[in-house]
Design a protein around this motif. Structure first.
Motif, PDB file in Angstrom:
ATOM      1  N   GLU A  96       3.429   2.941  -1.281  1.00 17.60           N
ATOM      2  CA  GLU A  96       2.399   2.726  -2.295  1.00 17.60           C
ATOM      3  C   GLU A  96       1.398   3.892  -2.204  1.00 17.60           C
ATOM      4  O   GLU A  96       0.664   4.017  -1.221  1.00 17.60           O
ATOM      5  CB  GLU A  96       1.708   1.375  -2.055  1.00 17.60           C
ATOM      6  CG  GLU A  96       1.236   0.689  -3.331  1.00 17.60           C
ATOM      7  CD  GLU A  96       0.070   1.407  -3.979  1.00 17.60           C
ATOM      8  OE1 GLU A  96       0.094   1.609  -5.214  1.00 17.60           O
ATOM      9  OE2 GLU A  96      -0.860   1.773  -3.260  1.00 17.60           O
ATOM     10  N   LEU A 123      12.119  -0.090   8.652  1.00 19.46           N
ATOM     11  CA  LEU A 123      11.027  -0.136   7.676  1.00 19.46           C
ATOM     12  C   LEU A 123      11.354   0.636   6.409  1.00 19.46           C
ATOM     13  O   LEU A 123      10.928   0.255   5.310  1.00 19.46           O
ATOM     14  CB  LEU A 123       9.759   0.449   8.333  1.00 19.46           C
ATOM     15  CG  LEU A 123       8.573   0.793   7.431  1.00 19.46           C
ATOM     16  CD1 LEU A 123       8.019  -0.454   6.750  1.00 19.46           C
ATOM     17  CD2 LEU A 123       7.466   1.460   8.241  1.00 19.46           C
ATOM     18  N   HIS A 166       3.807  -9.108  -3.664  1.00 19.72           N
ATOM     19  CA  HIS A 166       5.190  -8.648  -3.623  1.00 19.72           C
ATOM     20  C   HIS A 166       6.100  -9.864  -3.787  1.00 19.72           C
ATOM     21  O   HIS A 166       5.615 -11.002  -3.743  1.00 19.72           O
ATOM     22  CB  HIS A 166       5.492  -7.927  -2.311  1.00 19.72           C
ATOM     23  CG  HIS A 166       4.982  -8.651  -1.093  1.00 19.72           C
ATOM     24  ND1 HIS A 166       5.586  -9.771  -0.576  1.00 19.72           N
ATOM     25  CD2 HIS A 166       3.903  -8.420  -0.311  1.00 19.72           C
ATOM     26  CE1 HIS A 166       4.907 -10.185   0.483  1.00 19.72           C
ATOM     27  NE2 HIS A 166       3.880  -9.395   0.659  1.00 19.72           N
ATOM     28  N   GLY A 225      -1.328   4.800  -3.878  1.00 22.22           N
ATOM     29  CA  GLY A 225      -2.767   4.573  -3.912  1.00 22.22           C
ATOM     30  C   GLY A 225      -3.306   4.147  -2.557  1.00 22.22           C
ATOM     31  O   GLY A 225      -4.335   4.632  -2.094  1.00 22.22           O
ATOM     32  N   GLN A 226      -2.594   3.251  -1.922  1.00 19.75           N
ATOM     33  CA  GLN A 226      -3.019   2.772  -0.608  1.00 19.75           C
ATOM     34  C   GLN A 226      -2.452   3.635   0.518  1.00 19.75           C
ATOM     35  O   GLN A 226      -2.838   3.493   1.673  1.00 19.75           O
ATOM     36  CB  GLN A 226      -2.583   1.311  -0.426  1.00 19.75           C
ATOM     37  CG  GLN A 226      -3.247   0.380  -1.435  1.00 19.75           C
ATOM     38  CD  GLN A 226      -2.757  -1.061  -1.341  1.00 19.75           C
ATOM     39  OE1 GLN A 226      -1.720  -1.334  -0.732  1.00 19.75           O
ATOM     40  NE2 GLN A 226      -3.481  -1.962  -1.954  1.00 19.75           N
ATOM     41  N   GLN A 227      -1.512   4.494   0.172  1.00 25.30           N
ATOM     42  CA  GLN A 227      -0.906   5.430   1.117  1.00 25.30           C
ATOM     43  C   GLN A 227      -0.279   4.718   2.320  1.00 25.30           C
ATOM     44  O   GLN A 227      -0.561   5.050   3.474  1.00 25.30           O
ATOM     45  CB  GLN A 227      -1.947   6.453   1.557  1.00 25.30           C
ATOM     46  CG  GLN A 227      -2.563   7.180   0.359  1.00 25.30           C
ATOM     47  CD  GLN A 227      -2.998   8.576   0.676  1.00 25.30           C
ATOM     48  OE1 GLN A 227      -3.640   8.785   1.682  1.00 25.30           O
ATOM     49  NE2 GLN A 227      -2.643   9.529  -0.161  1.00 25.30           N
ATOM     50  N   VAL A 228       0.562   3.740   2.019  1.00 26.24           N
ATOM     51  CA  VAL A 228       1.225   3.001   3.087  1.00 26.24           C
ATOM     52  C   VAL A 228       2.708   2.809   2.785  1.00 26.24           C
ATOM     53  O   VAL A 228       3.104   2.651   1.633  1.00 26.24           O
ATOM     54  CB  VAL A 228       0.589   1.600   3.304  1.00 26.24           C
ATOM     55  CG1 VAL A 228      -0.796   1.727   3.907  1.00 26.24           C
ATOM     56  CG2 VAL A 228       0.544   0.797   2.015  1.00 26.24           C
ATOM     57  N   ASP A 229       3.500   2.839   3.849  1.00 29.97           N
ATOM     58  CA  ASP A 229       4.892   2.400   3.777  1.00 29.97           C
ATOM     59  C   ASP A 229       4.918   0.910   4.037  1.00 29.97           C
ATOM     60  O   ASP A 229       4.211   0.406   4.912  1.00 29.97           O
ATOM     61  CB  ASP A 229       5.733   3.124   4.840  1.00 29.97           C
ATOM     62  CG  ASP A 229       5.962   4.575   4.490  1.00 29.97           C
ATOM     63  OD1 ASP A 229       6.632   4.829   3.479  1.00 29.97           O
ATOM     64  OD2 ASP A 229       5.470   5.462   5.219  1.00 29.97           O
ATOM     65  N   PHE A 230       5.762   0.214   3.306  1.00 35.13           N
ATOM     66  CA  PHE A 230       5.721  -1.246   3.388  1.00 35.13           C
ATOM     67  C   PHE A 230       7.105  -1.815   3.106  1.00 35.13           C
ATOM     68  O   PHE A 230       7.905  -1.204   2.392  1.00 35.13           O
ATOM     69  CB  PHE A 230       4.724  -1.774   2.349  1.00 35.13           C
ATOM     70  CG  PHE A 230       4.529  -3.265   2.369  1.00 35.13           C
ATOM     71  CD1 PHE A 230       4.251  -3.933   3.553  1.00 35.13           C
ATOM     72  CD2 PHE A 230       4.618  -4.007   1.204  1.00 35.13           C
ATOM     73  CE1 PHE A 230       4.057  -5.302   3.576  1.00 35.13           C
ATOM     74  CE2 PHE A 230       4.424  -5.387   1.214  1.00 35.13           C
ATOM     75  CZ  PHE A 230       4.148  -6.029   2.404  1.00 35.13           C
ATOM     76  N   ASN A 264       0.833  -4.276  -4.439  1.00 33.36           N
ATOM     77  CA  ASN A 264      -0.390  -4.276  -3.626  1.00 33.36           C
ATOM     78  C   ASN A 264      -0.022  -4.695  -2.205  1.00 33.36           C
ATOM     79  O   ASN A 264      -0.247  -5.831  -1.811  1.00 33.36           O
ATOM     80  CB  ASN A 264      -1.415  -5.234  -4.238  1.00 33.36           C
ATOM     81  CG  ASN A 264      -2.740  -5.234  -3.492  1.00 33.36           C
ATOM     82  OD1 ASN A 264      -2.890  -4.586  -2.451  1.00 33.36           O
ATOM     83  ND2 ASN A 264      -3.698  -5.967  -4.007  1.00 33.36           N
ATOM     84  N   PRO A 265       0.537  -3.778  -1.426  1.00 36.80           N
ATOM     85  CA  PRO A 265       0.988  -4.145  -0.073  1.00 36.80           C
ATOM     86  C   PRO A 265      -0.128  -4.710   0.801  1.00 36.80           C
ATOM     87  O   PRO A 265       0.084  -5.679   1.526  1.00 36.80           O
ATOM     88  CB  PRO A 265       1.494  -2.815   0.498  1.00 36.80           C
ATOM     89  CG  PRO A 265       1.903  -2.016  -0.688  1.00 36.80           C
ATOM     90  CD  PRO A 265       0.906  -2.381  -1.761  1.00 36.80           C
ATOM     91  N   LEU A 266      -1.319  -4.113   0.719  1.00 36.50           N
ATOM     92  CA  LEU A 266      -2.397  -4.564   1.602  1.00 36.50           C
ATOM     93  C   LEU A 266      -2.939  -5.931   1.182  1.00 36.50           C
ATOM     94  O   LEU A 266      -3.622  -6.594   1.950  1.00 36.50           O
ATOM     95  CB  LEU A 266      -3.539  -3.547   1.612  1.00 36.50           C
ATOM     96  CG  LEU A 266      -3.195  -2.123   2.059  1.00 36.50           C
ATOM     97  CD1 LEU A 266      -4.455  -1.259   2.114  1.00 36.50           C
ATOM     98  CD2 LEU A 266      -2.513  -2.102   3.402  1.00 36.50           C
ATOM     99  N   GLY A 267      -2.620  -6.327  -0.044  1.00 40.16           N
ATOM    100  CA  GLY A 267      -3.097  -7.606  -0.539  1.00 40.16           C
ATOM    101  C   GLY A 267      -2.003  -8.650  -0.694  1.00 40.16           C
ATOM    102  O   GLY A 267      -2.219  -9.683  -1.322  1.00 40.16           O
ATOM    103  N   ALA A 268      -0.822  -8.370  -0.133  1.00 40.31           N
ATOM    104  CA  ALA A 268       0.287  -9.336  -0.134  1.00 40.31           C
ATOM    105  C   ALA A 268       0.773  -9.676  -1.538  1.00 40.31           C
ATOM    106  O   ALA A 268       1.073 -10.824  -1.841  1.00 40.31           O
ATOM    107  CB  ALA A 268      -0.087 -10.615   0.631  1.00 40.31           C
TER     108      ALA A 268
END
Lengths: 341, 427
Positions: free
Chosen positions: A201, A174, A239, A203-208, A233-237
């Motif tokens: 990211e 990952l 990329h 703002g969303q605090q995620v590894d992606f 916007n990882p949570l919103g796809a």
């Protein structure tokens, strides 16, 4: 190193790719693989059941009772007799590939968390598995006993490939790291820097992202790592797909392969083709696309759009047919050549 | 804090009021009374209850947490696991929380019928639906008003955000700015609570003495709610500056810091414990972000991996320290997530059947109230909404939610008078 590249099959022409068959599974598909003899394509689904389709007639056979979760990874013994399925339950289940009434032959509690990736060594002796527990494990394929446990990843292990000579195991994670392990000793030999495939990211605090796909050229001169970048916007796809090419000897990145105007795209898997080009399976909001790159150019030279978003891909042993797994519950077989051939 | 959702909800754009050149503007201009019933106020002041809310920003998936449906087409890849309460199973992503289930109450029949981030968050934190005609105070402001002792050196309404700066929230409506939240951006102490380096203690003291003399002279002739609020603001600022250490989680024992973990949410949970122990009335811990339209399962592994350990440690600590009887814990979101799994392995917004968790105070321990159907698409038993929950939170800590606030002589219902509490979850 000798050139172990297979001859280019007759009629091979990705620019004339077309779907030759599609079969409906009982749930959206997650993964797919051809077995080594090329008789069947196996599919992991959004269910605990694996489904096998015969290429000759599309006959579907369920493989039930092996898992308590979705199956994310598939592998086969060299002779095609045994099928290995890796699940979200951390289990590897062994099956008889061609059975008419398949039942689990063996269940191996392999990882804590998903078994995301599996790869069989070229000599068929070892099965490698990678999981959410950040471990890579090497198993004696014949017995299912653990040969080595490899620690060294800081994130979930997403992809695995043996080198063509079987001496090195590549594992991608990952965090955008590809580790190189010496199979004989389990020693960590080094790593490839594929961090361009990872995004944190804030703002969303995620590894992606991560190394979703790995491929080693048959002559081992090139290593390809695929996934995504520009993850705004990882949570919103949001990329785009990205592939990094590395030199097989120096392990330095030599090229960045792009595919323009595919927002929401991610490269799930990569395969080198018989003519030396690279094929990537790209899924995303633009649908399901097979991307084709020459390894001496940055941009794809061809793309073939499939009817639905795809999630995995495999290349048939004949080098001509491609299986893709789709959200619309279909596995599709695409021929990389003209309809008349 | 600016919370980044994957879709652009109104909540995303909510402005945070600046801390008004220091603490000074924290004075309350709102109602000077609290309850219509004086007895209620007297009872509360003697009890010292506390509330802590875990706000799972973006919309936690109930299917990956409190109400798993393994083996169904909506269930996703995760299994359910046993908990410390026989018969109650939760997602395998929460193994440590599962061992604390005997302290928890799962409210599995929540239907709020609102799939917008901003509106959903407003409903869950105010107990009312947002209308152009009225604005309502958030739960933290209500708790601060109804429960915090007047002489508390700590703010009554504290929000620990995952990142960003500090400042005050515009979340107290008619209760006035005295009850608006103070944000601790990434768990840092409130802004402007240290004396500027160039101002010595003696200068500061002389300055305050002068201000007090002038103020007293003015108040001797003209005393109003506004002037009293002005005075209060300085008094609270001074108290807050003197209690600045209360916000410093590094003062917790190293063993506890190790036990909670070295990541943000873990620090924030330990800080919440510290603040409660120091006398804070209401603390909200926000965890971001669960708005997983894409790769829901990967992101829930990631986020709940953080939440599981930190939250379970927090609950166990409060129980062990005897604080659970006096502390209400709530775990909420603005809504849940769709049972349907979309093209991108994501789940979208779903408010028709989801779960809120409570623990402590008068809440029954080790129960699951309400039920959803086999696929988790609808509530089939024990349906409740945001207003029912709001009443229940307050009643759990002894606030009569059917009472009124006295706002400058006007009775204002504390909670929606058309709704009522969930009796079955209170002991």
């Amino acid at each position: 190193m000798t050139d172990s590249r297979a001859p280019v099959p007759a009629g091979f022409d990705p620019k004339q790719a077309h779907v030759t068959a599609q079969w409906r599974a009982d749930a959206p598909l997650v993964c797919c693989r051809f077995e080594p003899k090329g008789r069947f394509v196996f599919c992991g689904l959004e269910s605990a059941v694996v489904e096998r389709f015969a290429l000759a007639d599309g006959k579907k056979v369920p493989f039930a009772g092996g898992h308590e979760s979705w199956v994310f990874s598939l592998a086969f013994s060299h002779d095609g007799a045994r099928t290995y399925t890796g699940g979200g339950d951390g289990r590897v289940t062994v099956w008889e590939t061609a059975s008419d009434a398949p039942r689990p032959v063996q269940k191996i509690e392999a990882h804590r968390g998903w078994v995301r990736a599996m790869s069989m060594s070229p000599d068929g002796a070892f099965l490698a598995t990678g999981g959410n527990d950040r471990l890579v494990k090497i198993w004696h394929a014949a017995t299912g006993s653990l040969a080595r446990e490899l620690k060294g990843h800081a994130g979930h292990v997403y992809s695995l490939e043996f080198s063509p000579d079987g001496k090195t195991l590549f594992s991608g994670d990952l965090m955008g790291v590809v580790n190189l392990w010496e199979v004989a000793t389990g020693r960590l030999m080094g790593s490839l820097d594929a961090k361009a495939l990872h995004t944190y990211e804030g703002g969303q605090q995620v590894d992606f992202g991560g190394v979703r796909g790995l491929a080693i050229a048959p002559d081992a001169k090139l290593i390809a790592a695929g996934g995504l970048h520009k993850a705004s916007n990882p949570l919103g796809a949001v990329h785009e797909p990205l592939v990094l090419l590395f030199d097989g000897q120096s392990h330095k990145q030599t090229r960045t392969l792009l595919a323009d105007a595919i927002t929401g795209g991610v490269v799930w898997r990569l395969r080198f083709l018989a003519d030396g080009s690279l094929m990537g399976a790209c899924g995303g909001s633009n649908g399901g696309i097979l991307l084709f790159w020459k390894t001496d150019a940055d941009k794809d030279f061809h793309r073939f759009t499939l009817p639905n978003i795809l999630r995995d891909m495999d290349l048939h042993p004949d080098g001509l047919r491609v299986a893709t797994s789709h959200h619309d519950r279909h596995v599709r077989i695409t021929r990389l050549g003209p309809k008349s051939a | 804090m600016k919370c980044t959702y994957s879709c652009n909800g109104a909540e995303h754009a909510m402005a945070r009021r600046q801390f008004l050149a220091g603490i000074a503007a924290s004075a309350g201009l709102g109602g000077l009374g609290v309850f219509t019933s004086p007895l209620a106020a007297e009872q509360l002041s003697s009890r010292r209850k506390r509330v802590v809310v875990f706000n799972m920003h973006g919309g936690l998936s109930q299917l990956e947490s409190w109400d798993p449906k393994p083996g169904t087409e909506t269930g996703g890849p995760f299994r359910s696991i046993e908990t410390s309460v026989p018969g109650i199973r939760i997602s395998e992503l929460l193994p440590e929380v599962a061992r604390q289930m005997h302290h928890l109450c799962l409210v599995r029949g929540v239907n709020t019928s609102e799939d917008d981030h901003g509106k959903g968050a407003y409903m869950m934190l105010t107990g009312r639906r947002q209308t152009p005609a009225a604005d309502y105070p958030y739960l933290g402001a209500v708790c601060a008003k109804a429960m915090a002792p007047g002489d508390s050196p700590l703010p009554g309404h504290i929000v620990i955000t995952p990142g960003g700066g500090g400042g005050r929230g515009a979340d107290s409506a008619y209760l006035g700015p005295r009850y608006s939240s103070i944000a601790l951006g990434n768990g840092k102490p409130p802004q402007n609570t240290t004396r500027p380096g160039q101002v010595t203690e003696s200068i500061d003291s002389a300055r305050n003495d002068f201000r007090k003399r002038v103020s007293d002279r003015f108040l001797s002739r003209r005393r109003t709610a506004v002037t009293e609020a002005y005075v209060y603001s300085y008094e609270q600022a001074a108290k807050l500056m003197s209690k600045r250490d209360a916000f410093d989680v590094s003062r917790e024992p190293a063993r506890d810091q190790d036990r909670y973990g070295k990541y943000d949410l873990a620090r924030h949970c330990l800080l919440a414990r510290r603040l409660l122990e120091q006398g804070a009335t209401f603390v909200q811990v926000s965890h971001s972000n669960y708005d997983t339209h894409n790769e829901n399962f990967n992101f829930h592994i990631e986020q709940l991996g953080e939440f599981d350990h930190a939250f379970a440690t927090f609950v166990a600590d409060l129980a062990e320290r005897g604080m659970l009887d006096s502390t209400l814990i709530v775990v909420l979101s603005e809504f849940g997530r769709t049972p349907n799994i979309n093209l991108y392995y994501g789940r979208d917004h779903w408010s028709r059947a989801w779960t809120v968790v409570m623990a402590g105070a008068k809440v029954q321990r080790g129960i699951a109230h309400g039920k959803t159907n086999a696929k988790g698409t609808e509530v089939v038993d024990g349906q409740v909404d945001h207003a029912n929950l709001f009443h229940t939170y307050l009643q759990a800590v002894g606030v009569d939610s059917t009472d009124n606030f006295d706002v400058e002589g006007r009775d204002v219902p504390i909670a929606d008078p058309a709704s009522r509490l969930i009796k079955q979850v209170l002991s």
